[in-house]
Design an enzyme around this catalytic site. Sequence first.
Site: not given
Ligand code: SF4
Ligand code: SF4
Length: 377
Positions: A134, A141, A194, A198, A297-298
Amino acid sequence: MDFHQFKEEVIAHSKEIGIDKIGFASADVFGELKARLKRQQELGYQSGFEKGSVQERTEPGRLLPGAQSIISIALAYPSKMHDAPKSKKGDRRGIFCRASWGQDYHNVLRDRLHRLGAFLQEKFPEVELKTMVDTGELSDRAVAERAGIGFSGKNCAVITPEFGSYVYLGELVTNIPFAPDDPVEDSCGDCNICVDACPTDALVQGGQLNAQRCIAFLTQTKDFLPDEFRTKIGNRLYGCDTCQTVCPKNRKKDFHNHEEFEPDPDVVKPRLTPLLSISNRQFKEKFGFISGSWRGKKPIQRNAILALAHYRDETAIDELIRLMKEDPRPVIRGTAAWGLGKIGNPECFQAIEEAKRLEEDEKVLYEMEKGLQFLEQ
Ligand code: SF4
Ligand code: SF4
């Protein structure tokens, strides 16, 4: 040395030490990623938490001279919590995202990578290694995608066929010429769930993230949260799972393979009001072992205030007034003032007026004005 045979031994050993998936990639330059990172920089989409230059992040040879392969590992984490306490009226709770459940995954992944590294060393003493999780320079990724762990979704997560996107990733750069694996042949296709789900429109053109709009990043900042996002974070104290939980590829994916990742429900879904008066020592004792506490914590307290405002929780008013008047941190005083305005009963407005007379910090005064504006709405 027979590297084909050695690779099979490494795979077998990875299973023994609790690695759920392993893949091998070449250590060639990540050309496509390089172009994307440059574009991200130009557009101002970065979070500021990135480590290293674009070159270091995309050229494994800069991190380990003589790099020939990268071993990518994935550990699955749970998506469901057993016995989760309910967030009820008068007893509201916040939530830490799934990647912050259980022990800090950085430590767990590092442990697995070190064990794998020790195995490589034992079998091939000339090995040279560099491990990363990370916070390293390389993109976990991009490596995982190249190593066949999963494909990159429009939600910017690596989606594995076996565990969905609920996996932690880490990698080991080596000077061993392991044969690379094939990338996963799958994609999002026409799905756009997604991107549409969002809450802050942070996913741009599917597959690109504007970190400056992403709640996962915003919950970690320490300053005032921009107004636009205050009503969008809901009860999230750290991180955001929305673009993963809505993904059809994650349906029924819930793995409890590692004791370390099992959440303590009262830690990852804590009562909000007690968070406002928690001492540094208490915070460290209760939350210090989870990854979501790394910024202190802030930010968590600021987010807890916004969550209480989101719920318009009148039982928190006394505590919010105390913070607005007495807390030494301007971000906390100002956010409490804004939150009181949002809760919006007469006692709140009266308290803001009173506190305004004694407040000297300009930013806090500005928040108090904004809090009072709720009176007119
Ligand atoms: S929700 Fe987003 S990441 Fe998942 S399959 Fe659909 S487009 Fe792809
Ligand atoms: S705000 Fe939440 S839903 Fe939107 S890209 Fe970031 S983690 Fe994903």
